[in-house]
Every structure is written in C-alpha cells, then in structure tokens.
Design a protein around this motif. Structure first.
Motif, PDB file in Angstrom:
ATOM      1  N   PRO A   1       0.754  12.582  -1.474  1.00 53.09           N
ATOM      2  CA  PRO A   1       2.007  12.219  -2.140  1.00 53.09           C
ATOM      3  C   PRO A   1       1.817  11.440  -3.433  1.00 53.09           C
ATOM      4  O   PRO A   1       2.759  11.297  -4.205  1.00 53.09           O
ATOM      5  CB  PRO A   1       2.728  11.373  -1.089  1.00 53.09           C
ATOM      6  N   SER A   2       0.612  10.922  -3.663  1.00 54.66           N
ATOM      7  CA  SER A   2       0.316  10.181  -4.898  1.00 54.66           C
ATOM      8  C   SER A   2      -1.006   9.450  -4.710  1.00 54.66           C
ATOM      9  O   SER A   2      -1.685   9.617  -3.695  1.00 54.66           O
ATOM     10  CB  SER A   2       1.410   9.153  -5.231  1.00 54.66           C
ATOM     11  N   GLN A   3      -1.331   8.578  -5.658  1.00 51.21           N
ATOM     12  CA  GLN A   3      -2.376   7.592  -5.452  1.00 51.21           C
ATOM     13  C   GLN A   3      -1.752   6.347  -4.833  1.00 51.21           C
ATOM     14  O   GLN A   3      -0.530   6.230  -4.756  1.00 51.21           O
ATOM     15  CB  GLN A   3      -3.057   7.225  -6.766  1.00 51.21           C
ATOM     16  N   ALA A   4      -2.586   5.417  -4.402  1.00 49.44           N
ATOM     17  CA  ALA A   4      -2.078   4.169  -3.826  1.00 49.44           C
ATOM     18  C   ALA A   4      -1.584   3.246  -4.937  1.00 49.44           C
ATOM     19  O   ALA A   4      -2.216   3.122  -5.980  1.00 49.44           O
ATOM     20  CB  ALA A   4      -3.180   3.479  -3.033  1.00 49.44           C
ATOM     21  N   TYR A   5      -0.446   2.605  -4.691  1.00 45.49           N
ATOM     22  CA  TYR A   5       0.115   1.643  -5.640  1.00 45.49           C
ATOM     23  C   TYR A   5      -0.043   0.247  -5.059  1.00 45.49           C
ATOM     24  O   TYR A   5       0.668  -0.122  -4.120  1.00 45.49           O
ATOM     25  CB  TYR A   5       1.595   1.944  -5.890  1.00 45.49           C
ATOM     26  N   GLY A   6      -0.969  -0.527  -5.616  1.00 44.75           N
ATOM     27  CA  GLY A   6      -1.180  -1.851  -5.079  1.00 44.75           C
ATOM     28  C   GLY A   6      -1.937  -2.748  -6.035  1.00 44.75           C
ATOM     29  O   GLY A   6      -2.748  -2.279  -6.850  1.00 44.75           O
ATOM     30  N   TYR A   7      -1.693  -4.048  -5.937  1.00 47.29           N
ATOM     31  CA  TYR A   7      -2.360  -5.033  -6.795  1.00 47.29           C
ATOM     32  C   TYR A   7      -3.870  -5.022  -6.569  1.00 47.29           C
ATOM     33  O   TYR A   7      -4.654  -4.969  -7.521  1.00 47.29           O
ATOM     34  CB  TYR A   7      -1.790  -6.427  -6.512  1.00 47.29           C
ATOM     35  N   LYS A   8      -4.304  -5.070  -5.318  1.00 45.25           N
ATOM     36  CA  LYS A   8      -5.739  -5.125  -5.041  1.00 45.25           C
ATOM     37  C   LYS A   8      -6.431  -3.825  -5.423  1.00 45.25           C
ATOM     38  O   LYS A   8      -7.587  -3.828  -5.865  1.00 45.25           O
ATOM     39  CB  LYS A   8      -5.989  -5.466  -3.577  1.00 45.25           C
TER      40      LYS A   8
END
Length: 556
Positions: free
Chosen positions: A379-386
């Motif tokens: 569904p996408s790449q991961a969206y995250g600060y780390k």
C-alpha cells in the motif's frame, strides 16, 4: 555569495561545474520537448521539462552533468524529464562500455515524483535507478544535493544508490516529506511545522553523521567541483545499498516503541558491527496469519499454508526452481507499527535485499539463473519519524538495487500484482522487474501517493485531483489506466484479486512461466516498457521522442 552554488538555477549549476568553454547542452529549451501531460491540467510546461543535460570536461575529465531545476514543479520527475535522464545515463554507459571513460554527475533538487504525472514519474525513477546500478560497474556515479528543495521521495532512494553523495548544509534528504508523514501518520508522528525537528532529522549534518550523505561541503562552486573530482579520481564508493548486514544488525538494537532523538541515534550508529545476518526459508505453520492478497497468492503459488519466515512481513521460498518473494501485513507487529498493513519499511527493504543478493550469489556462474517472482501488494512505504531518522530511503534503495543487479545478471524478474502497488513500496518491490503481470480488478491501486497526500502536496482538493485523472491516465489510480502506459506485460481481467481458486492459480502459474520465457534472448534492462506495442503507439510516445533526441545530439 559571489561563488554560491546553491543560489544558482539548475542550468547555471551544471554550467559552472565544467572547465571554461567545454560545456555543451543537449536537448535544451530550443528543442521544445516539454511534457504533454501538464497543459491538460492547466499547468504551464517548461520547454526543457526542468532537466538540464550538459557534456564537457571537469578538470580535464570527460563528464556528463544532469541538473534538476527545483523551481519548476518542485524538481519533480515526469515522463519527459525522466526520459532525458535515463537516455543520458544510457549513452554514458555505452561510452564506458566502449572504453571511453565518461563520468556522470547528478545534481539533485527534487521532491521526487511529479504528482501531476505520477505513474510516469515512478516508471522513470525506476529506470534511472537501473542505469545507475549498471554504470557503477564502470565508473563512480557522483551525486550533489546543493539545497533549496533537496532530494525527496523516489529520488531520495536514487540518491542512496549513488557511489558518492556530496551535499551542502542547506540541503535535506528524505523519502517522505514532513507534510506527507503528518498527513499519513498524524502530527504526533511528525509535526511539519517544527522546523528544528525537520532539520535535525532530515538535514545533511544529521545525514552525514549517520552515513546517508558522504561529504558536506561549504556552499562554494570551487569546493564542490574539487570534491566531485576527488571522488572520481579516488573511485570513491560508499556501497550504501550493499551494507545490508550492518543495518539489519542495527535494527535489532532499536526499540521502536520508545522515543528516540537524533543524538541517541548518533550514539548507537557507530557501535554496530556488520555481521552475517541469516534469513530463514519460508516454512509451514499451523498458526493462522493476517490475510492479504499478497499472502493469499504467495501461499497458493508456493503451496505453503500459513507461511512464516524469520521476518514476519517478508515471505520467501524457492519452489520449482523459482524464488518467490512477498511483503505482507503483520497487524501484531509491535516493533514496527508503521508496517502493520503491508507497507515497505526498514526491515522489509533490507531483508528483501538480503534475500535477492543471496540468490545472486548462489546462482553466480550458473548458465540458468533462477527466476525471481515478486508478489506485489504494497500500500506504500512506511511513514514514520524513526524510519526517516534511520534512513528508510537506504532500505528501499537496497531492495531496488538488489532486484536490478539480479535482472542485469540474467535472473528473470517477474511481478505478479494481485494487490496495491503504491509509491516507494512499489519502487522497492516490483518496479525493477523485466515483466509485470496484473489482475484487472477495480480494487487494485497503482499510484505514487495516496489521494489525501497528493491533494495536499499539489494544493488541490481530492475532487479536483479526481477530475484531473480523467484527462491524464498517468495520474489515475486504477490498473486499467495504468495499462495505457505500456508498463504491463499482461493484464488478466478474468481473475479477481481475492479469487485464488486452483484453476486461477494454475492460470497465473502459466502466465508467469510465459513471462519468464519471453525474457530469453532479450535485453536484461527495462526497455520492454517503452518498446512494446502499447508503449510505442500511446503510452511512451514522449519518452521515445526524448530518447531519440538525446541519441542524435550525443556525439554531434
């Protein structure tokens, strides 16, 4: 500021790198090859499509400079500009293969995919990445990120593939922009109004301290030019995308459920040692798993029920002489919550790279190379600060580079797309394939970004975005419009994405075998996408015009 590189526009940045009087621009503004996809959306195009291509000498070295104009559409990559980059790198590769040393330099000033031509942008970026991997066998490929826009999106993945990446401290490098992370994951994950947070996470000082950028240079034309020449002469190569074991071991020591700031990560980064990180084979298990279209078809095509592996979100198995790989959801994933729905994150990118590199190594020297089958439902790449702090762009670059190397080494790489194929997830797992087979199902999304994020970035409402997709197939989200681009080897309309009956599985197995057979005796590059009948007649007409123009002007 008299000798500032950052303050120059894209054309002047290219020109000042060359020795006086040696620069020659190819396919410039007077050739009037502009994007045909912008005017239908009420956007004024540029006659060079925001990509400047020049040949000449840098300190006596024959060089090719590709420079992106960040002031035009945020430096976004569309069909025409992307084709110019690919064609230039291809001609540079041919020169080097013929014994003429020629050094490519890419000046990044880009937000990644041009969302007004989204799927053309994804195709172009994957084709650029393919050429970089091929070129690195002959010469170092040098990247420069001066500032203003920086290197974002799919082009940040590309930047991670460069042999050597030079930046000023006015630049940023990241897969996901702060606004997109906030849109997708919420303001608590990343506050796009917090400028200190942005620069401390994505700025090049942090990137250099953690290996994502190789060298920071003051904003001075002569200093940047000297750094480029030094990198070429020393044949510098950071091997960033080959450093998979290092990152897999690094990830073992990080608790993703606990807060982490940049200083904590910097302290952890140099203490990790690269070791041989083992990846287990997929195996049978009686434990029920979260079903997705990717998992469903992986299990049906391999015959492995409730498949498991050492990394719960990456399934792989060798069956009937083929290597099957799928990225799947794990809703119980407590360590990496940003990949619970099947997104491609840090572990997924590095693990896929490890698996594919292992296949290449095991088949080295064999006449028949094992086909690699990518089952695509991402569904996408991961969206995250780390994820951004550690370098998700490197993880996805490692996966994409491994697939490209496998294909270039003679492994047929075939996609089977029964689910979504979106954004960086698709670049990492799918877009480096020789052939793509997709199911003709309305529920399948193929695109560069979610509608909500695309609307925010392009300053449109979702309704305006949907209206634009009616006029530009490359902006559409469905597999039927995607077929018009010529990227698919085959679309199968008689099978729906959840209908993995024995009959349908047997049909897909035959289609995969036929796709593998179609690669025999054919180029190991990605040229099928713009040489098939649909591409030639409709889907990649502008690509072919640009390719021809670059070829005609290359040695004139």
């Amino acid at each position: 500021m008299e000798n500032s590189f950052v303050e120059l526009n894209g054309r002047d940045r290219a020109k000042v790198l060359f020795d006086h009087g040696t620069a020659r621009e190819l396919v410039g503004p007077l050739d009037n090859l502009y994007s045909p996809h912008l005017m239908p959306q009420g956007i004024v195009p540029e006659s060079d499509d925001g990509i400047i291509l020049m040949k000449g000498q840098i300190k006596g070295l024959d060089s090719v400079v590709i420079s992106m104009e960040g002031a035009f559409q945020g430096g976004g990559i569309g069909e025409v500009g992307g084709a110019k980059i690919v064609a230039a790198l291809e001609q540079t590769l041919k020169d080097n293969q013929n014994g003429h040393k020629e050094y490519p330099i890419i000046v990044f000033d880009t937000g990644g995919v041009r969302l007004q031509e989204a799927n053309y942008g994804l195709l172009s970026i994957s084709e650029i990445q393919n050429m970089i991997i091929a070129l690195k066998k002959y010469v170092p490929v040098i990247g420069v990120v001066p500032g203003r826009v920086g290197a974002f999106g799919g082009m940040s993945i590309t930047s991670a593939m460069m042999s050597y990446l030079i930046a000023t401290d006015e630049a940023r490098v990241a897969l996901n922009g702060p606004e997109v992370i906030e849109q997708e994951a919420g303001v608590r994950e990343f506050d796009s109004s917090d400028k200190n947070l942005i620069w401390n996470t994505l700025g090049t000082k942090q990137r250099a301290a953690t290996g994502l950028v190789d060298e920071i240079v003051d904003d001075d034309v002569d200093l940047i030019k000297n750094s480029i020449v030094a990198a070429i002469q020393a044949k510098k190569d950071s091997h960033r995308t080959e450093n998979v074991d290092f990152y897999l071991n690094l990830l073992k020591d990080i608790d993703f459920n606990q807060p982490m700031d940049t200083e904590e990560y910097r302290k952890l980064f140099p203490t990790v040692k690269a070791g041989n990180h083992h990846i287990a084979e997929a195996q049978k298990s009686a434990t029920p798993k979260d079903k997705s279209r990717g998992r469903l078809w992986f299990e049906k095509l391999t015959g492995i029920e409730n498949a498991e592996s050492e990394v719960s979100t990456v399934l792989h198995a060798t069956v009937d002489g083929k290597e099957f790989i799928a990225i799947v959801p794990d809703t119980q994933n407590k360590r990496f919550p940003r990949v619970r729905n099947g997104e491609v994150g840090l572990m997924e990118g590095f693990t896929v790279a490890k698996i594919v590199n292992q296949v290449i190594e095991e088949d080295q020297g064999k006449e028949q190379k094992r086909p690699i089958i990518c089952i695509v439902d991402v569904p996408s790449q991961a969206y995250g600060y780390k994820e951004e702090l550690i370098g998700i762009n490197v993880a996805l670059a490692s996966s994409a580079a491994a697939y490209a190397k496998a294909r270039q080494a003679g492994h047929p790489v075939v996609d089977f797309i029964p689910g979504d194929a979106v954004s960086g997830g698709f670049l990492a797992h799918g877009l480096q394939s020789n052939r793509m087979i997709a199911l003709g199902d309305d529920s399948i999304t193929i695109q560069a970004m979610s509608k909500a994020s695309a609307a925010r970035i392009t300053l449109r409402t979702i309704e305006e975005l949907e209206e634009a997709t009616k006029h530009v197939p490359a902006m559409a989200y469905d597999v039927f419009n995607y077929t018009k681009l010529g990227a698919l080897y085959k679309r199968i309309d008689s099978i729906k994405s959840w209908d993995a009956s024995d009959k349908n599985v047997a049909r897909i197995q035959k289609e995969i075998d036929a796709a593998i057979d179609s690669t025999k005796g054919q180029p190991t590059d990605l040229s099928y996408r713009y040489t098939n009948e649909i591409a030639v007649k409709e889907g990649r007409v502008a690509t072919l015009k640009m390719r021809k123009a670059v070829e005609n002007q290359w040695n004139n």
